[in-house]
Every structure is written in C-alpha cells, then in structure tokens.
Design an enzyme around this catalytic site. Structure first.
Site, PDB file in Angstrom:
ATOM      1  N   ASP A   9     -14.353  22.145 -29.681  1.00 24.84           N
ATOM      2  CA  ASP A   9     -13.217  22.930 -29.213  1.00 24.84           C
ATOM      3  C   ASP A   9     -13.476  24.366 -29.689  1.00 24.84           C
ATOM      4  O   ASP A   9     -14.320  24.590 -30.568  1.00 24.84           O
ATOM      5  CB  ASP A   9     -11.932  22.352 -29.821  1.00 24.84           C
ATOM      6  CG  ASP A   9     -10.726  23.217 -29.544  1.00 24.84           C
ATOM      7  OD1 ASP A   9     -10.535  23.602 -28.384  1.00 24.84           O
ATOM      8  OD2 ASP A   9      -9.973  23.515 -30.500  1.00 24.84           O
ATOM      9  N   LEU A  10     -12.773  25.319 -29.133  1.00 25.91           N
ATOM     10  CA  LEU A  10     -13.008  26.719 -29.524  1.00 25.91           C
ATOM     11  C   LEU A  10     -11.955  27.252 -30.510  1.00 25.91           C
ATOM     12  O   LEU A  10     -12.253  27.500 -31.683  1.00 25.91           O
ATOM     13  CB  LEU A  10     -13.019  27.612 -28.277  1.00 25.91           C
ATOM     14  CG  LEU A  10     -13.175  29.114 -28.551  1.00 25.91           C
ATOM     15  CD1 LEU A  10     -14.587  29.440 -29.017  1.00 25.91           C
ATOM     16  CD2 LEU A  10     -12.830  29.930 -27.312  1.00 25.91           C
ATOM     17  N   ASP A  11     -10.710  27.375 -30.001  1.00 22.42           N
ATOM     18  CA  ASP A  11      -9.651  28.001 -30.801  1.00 22.42           C
ATOM     19  C   ASP A  11      -9.290  27.135 -32.009  1.00 22.42           C
ATOM     20  O   ASP A  11      -8.852  25.998 -31.856  1.00 22.42           O
ATOM     21  CB  ASP A  11      -8.393  28.192 -29.931  1.00 22.42           C
ATOM     22  CG  ASP A  11      -8.643  29.137 -28.757  1.00 22.42           C
ATOM     23  OD1 ASP A  11      -9.149  30.242 -28.992  1.00 22.42           O
ATOM     24  OD2 ASP A  11      -8.334  28.749 -27.611  1.00 22.42           O
ATOM     25  N   THR A  17      -8.815  31.841 -33.805  1.00 20.53           N
ATOM     26  CA  THR A  17      -7.911  32.420 -32.807  1.00 20.53           C
ATOM     27  C   THR A  17      -6.601  31.650 -32.672  1.00 20.53           C
ATOM     28  O   THR A  17      -5.675  32.143 -32.025  1.00 20.53           O
ATOM     29  CB  THR A  17      -8.596  32.442 -31.427  1.00 20.53           C
ATOM     30  OG1 THR A  17      -9.293  31.208 -31.291  1.00 20.53           O
ATOM     31  CG2 THR A  17      -9.534  33.602 -31.284  1.00 20.53           C
ATOM     32  N   LYS A  45      -0.994  23.518 -29.822  1.00 14.74           N
ATOM     33  CA  LYS A  45      -2.437  23.664 -30.036  1.00 14.74           C
ATOM     34  C   LYS A  45      -3.214  22.774 -29.069  1.00 14.74           C
ATOM     35  O   LYS A  45      -2.888  21.592 -28.903  1.00 14.74           O
ATOM     36  CB  LYS A  45      -2.795  23.296 -31.479  1.00 14.74           C
ATOM     37  CG  LYS A  45      -2.462  24.384 -32.483  1.00 14.74           C
ATOM     38  CD  LYS A  45      -3.038  24.048 -33.842  1.00 14.74           C
ATOM     39  CE  LYS A  45      -2.683  25.094 -34.865  1.00 14.74           C
ATOM     40  NZ  LYS A  45      -3.027  24.653 -36.215  1.00 14.74           N
ATOM     41  N   SER A 114     -13.044  23.418 -24.268  1.00 13.85           N
ATOM     42  CA  SER A 114     -11.842  24.180 -24.620  1.00 13.85           C
ATOM     43  C   SER A 114     -10.877  24.257 -23.443  1.00 13.85           C
ATOM     44  O   SER A 114     -11.297  24.250 -22.288  1.00 13.85           O
ATOM     45  CB  SER A 114     -12.256  25.600 -25.019  1.00 13.85           C
ATOM     46  OG  SER A 114     -11.143  26.459 -25.070  1.00 13.85           O
ATOM     47  N   ALA A 115      -9.586  24.365 -23.756  1.00 16.90           N
ATOM     48  CA  ALA A 115      -8.579  24.531 -22.704  1.00 16.90           C
ATOM     49  C   ALA A 115      -8.433  25.989 -22.294  1.00 16.90           C
ATOM     50  O   ALA A 115      -7.770  26.304 -21.308  1.00 16.90           O
ATOM     51  CB  ALA A 115      -7.232  24.026 -23.209  1.00 16.90           C
ATOM     52  N   LYS A 145      -5.482  18.611 -22.192  1.00 14.61           N
ATOM     53  CA  LYS A 145      -5.566  17.646 -23.282  1.00 14.61           C
ATOM     54  C   LYS A 145      -4.140  17.189 -23.581  1.00 14.61           C
ATOM     55  O   LYS A 145      -3.233  18.014 -23.493  1.00 14.61           O
ATOM     56  CB  LYS A 145      -6.147  18.322 -24.552  1.00 14.61           C
ATOM     57  CG  LYS A 145      -7.573  18.865 -24.378  1.00 14.61           C
ATOM     58  CD  LYS A 145      -7.968  19.721 -25.587  1.00 14.61           C
ATOM     59  CE  LYS A 145      -9.328  20.389 -25.365  1.00 14.61           C
ATOM     60  NZ  LYS A 145      -9.731  21.300 -26.450  1.00 14.61           N
ATOM     61  N   GLU A 169     -12.266  18.959 -33.231  1.00 15.53           N
ATOM     62  CA  GLU A 169     -10.962  19.409 -32.717  1.00 15.53           C
ATOM     63  C   GLU A 169      -9.985  19.748 -33.834  1.00 15.53           C
ATOM     64  O   GLU A 169      -9.949  19.049 -34.844  1.00 15.53           O
ATOM     65  CB  GLU A 169     -10.321  18.264 -31.909  1.00 15.53           C
ATOM     66  CG  GLU A 169     -10.378  18.426 -30.422  1.00 15.53           C
ATOM     67  CD  GLU A 169      -9.558  19.582 -29.876  1.00 15.53           C
ATOM     68  OE1 GLU A 169      -8.720  20.146 -30.591  1.00 15.53           O
ATOM     69  OE2 GLU A 169      -9.774  19.914 -28.706  1.00 15.53           O
ATOM     70  N   ASP A 170      -9.182  20.787 -33.630  1.00 16.42           N
ATOM     71  CA  ASP A 170      -8.151  21.111 -34.624  1.00 16.42           C
ATOM     72  C   ASP A 170      -6.755  20.715 -34.156  1.00 16.42           C
ATOM     73  O   ASP A 170      -5.797  20.910 -34.895  1.00 16.42           O
ATOM     74  CB  ASP A 170      -8.151  22.615 -34.938  1.00 16.42           C
ATOM     75  CG  ASP A 170      -7.639  23.433 -33.763  1.00 16.42           C
ATOM     76  OD1 ASP A 170      -8.035  23.134 -32.617  1.00 16.42           O
ATOM     77  OD2 ASP A 170      -6.820  24.348 -33.982  1.00 16.42           O
TER      78      ASP A 170
HETATM   79  C1  BG6 Z   1      -6.429  26.243 -26.393  1.00 18.61           C
HETATM   80  C2  BG6 Z   1      -5.484  26.741 -27.467  1.00 18.61           C
HETATM   81  O1  BG6 Z   1      -7.727  26.273 -26.884  1.00 18.61           O
HETATM   82  O2  BG6 Z   1      -6.353  27.056 -25.232  1.00 18.61           O
HETATM   83  C3  BG6 Z   1      -4.065  26.876 -26.916  1.00 18.61           C
HETATM   84  O3  BG6 Z   1      -5.482  25.833 -28.551  1.00 18.61           O
HETATM   85  C4  BG6 Z   1      -4.089  27.747 -25.675  1.00 18.61           C
HETATM   86  O4  BG6 Z   1      -3.249  27.425 -27.918  1.00 18.61           O
HETATM   87  C5  BG6 Z   1      -5.059  27.148 -24.647  1.00 18.61           C
HETATM   88  O5  BG6 Z   1      -2.789  27.822 -25.108  1.00 18.61           O
HETATM   89  C6  BG6 Z   1      -5.141  28.001 -23.381  1.00 18.61           C
HETATM   90  O6  BG6 Z   1      -5.740  29.208 -23.724  1.00 18.61           O
HETATM   91  P1  BG6 Z   1      -5.723  30.537 -22.867  1.00 18.61           P
HETATM   92  O7  BG6 Z   1      -6.606  31.450 -23.698  1.00 18.61           O
HETATM   93  O8  BG6 Z   1      -6.329  30.228 -21.546  1.00 18.61           O
HETATM   94  O9  BG6 Z   1      -4.316  30.982 -22.765  1.00 18.61           O
HETATM   95 MG    MG Z   2      -8.120  24.256 -30.852  1.00 19.19          MG
END
Ligand code: BG6
Ligand code: MG
Length: 218
Positions: A9-11, A17, A45, A114-115, A145, A169-170
């Site tokens: 996962d990224l964030d 972030t 999240k 990542s989402a 997710k 994943e966090d």
């Molecule tokens: C996820 C984050 O990685 O991405 C969420 O954990 C975030 O908090 C989601 O809402 C969507 O991200 P973005 O950058 O497209 O708004």
């Molecule tokens: Mg995350």
C-alpha cells in the site's frame, strides 16, 4: 530462490501521507460543521476518495447534491495536493528503502496496491517510481478496499498466484482486502486496530531481513 509477490500500500506504508489525508478530511468535515477525530479517521484509511466523503457525510448526518459532492471531493483533494506539493524522499517511512532494496536484490516481484489517484505523482516525488514492477492505484480499480480487486490486479500484473502474494497495509480495509484476496496480510501500525492481519508490526524498523527471507521461502 523461490519468488513471492510483494504488494505495498502507499499512504501510511511507504510514505507518511496518511496524516495529510486526515488533515485535509478534517478541514473539510469541520467546514461542514462535522466533528472528525483521528479514531473516526481509521475507518477512512485505505478507502477511496468517494467512499471517504460518503462516510464523513454519514457521520454528520448530511446529504448533498451530486454537484456539491463533486465540489467537496475536489476541495479536499486540492488541500491534500498542497500538503504533498513539496514532498521529497525524506518522507519515505523508516526502513522502507532497506526492505525494498533487499527485495530487489533478491529479484522478488514488487507492486504498489493503493486506492489513491495521486499515487504515481507521490512515487515520483519520493523517487520510488522505478522501484516497482507494477503500479496498481486508484486510477485502475473500480472497487474500494476491502474489496480485493486492487491486490488481485497487482498479483495479475506480477504474474503471481494470490496465495504467493504478501501485502503490507496500514488500514483495516486494506488488511481485509488482502485477506479477501487470500494473500498474507502484514499490518503496519497498532495491533489493536489491525488485529485481522496475519502479522502486525509497528513500522518497518521492526521487520527483519530474516523475516522477509522466511516469507520468500514459505
Ligand atoms: C488511500 C488512503 O491510500 O487512498 C485514503 O489511505 C485515500 O485515505 C485514498 O482517501 C484515495 O486517495 P486519493 O489520493 O485518490 O484521494
Ligand atoms: Mg494506507
């Protein structure tokens, strides 16, 4: 040596972030007269931008028109983009490069899962774009997710079977998505929050190279 698909996962996993997403959502929620705490933020999240706003409106018992909804999403994203504008590799979380470098040295396939629709921009800012064999993000998935779509797509991109993939994943939703995809789930964060994960570590400094080697051999 055997191969496993490693999906990150990224964030909140690779970069710090998650705190910026929280700050931007809190600002938006407060502007609508809705209180929004860090505990409530756990539910957001890993969840897509659309679902996140739906949850915030639900918390505040509010409904808005479709146009207003779009405007609110854009406002949140603009605030978020301001936070990440000057981001650089200092914001890569501790020991993430050590684990990524090790996996690369062992020729293990690595994907992002990542989402976020901002994922590619962020990877470029922190100089990790070239590190991944595949990038699956909010621009190529339709189901948020805990649906396993994002991780199943990543496995496909890496040419790996699900049962040979490992997800870092966090978020609760992300751990559930990994479990739903039949993958090994590694939670990064608090045990109490991420109790559904197969393993939980506070952060990457707690993950040893021996542990990664064991995962590869499994
Ligand atoms: C996820 C984050 O990685 O991405 C969420 O954990 C975030 O908090 C989601 O809402 C969507 O991200 P973005 O950058 O497209 O708004
Ligand atoms: Mg995350």
């Amino acid at each position: 040596m055997s191969k496993k698909g490693f999906i990150f996962d990224l964030d909140g996993v690779i970069v710090d972030t998650a705190k910026y997403h929280f700050l931007a959502w809190r600002k938006l929620a407060n502007s609508l007269g809705i209180d929004f705490t860090e505990v409530q933020n756990e539910q957001l999240k890993g969840v897509s931008r659309v679902k996140s706003l739906e949850k915030i409106l639900e918390l505040g018992n509010k409904t808005v028109s479709e146009d207003k909804f779009m405007e609110l999403m854009a406002r949140k994203n603009n605030d978020y983009l301001e936070y990440i504008e000057n981001m650089n590799d200092d914001e890569i979380l501790p020991d993430v490069p050590k684990i990524l470098d090790f996996l690369r040295s062992k020729k293990q396939p690595i994907s992002l899962g990542s989402a976020s629709k901002n994922a590619r921009v962020i990877l470029q800012k922190v100089n990790l774009f070239e590190t991944f064999d595949a990038i699956v993000d909010g621009t190529n998935v339709s189901k948020a997710k805990p649906d396993p779509e994002v991780f199943l797509n990543a496995a496909k991109e890496l040419n790996m079977d699900s049962e040979n993939c490992i997800v870092f994943e966090d978020s609760v939703a992300g751990v559930q998505a990994a479990n739903n995809a039949n993958m090994i789930s590694i939670g990064i964060g608090e045990k109490e929050v991420l109790h559904e994960a197969d393993y939980v570590f506070k952060d990457f400094t707690e993950i040893s190279i021996d542990f990664i080697e064991e995962l590869i051999k499994k």
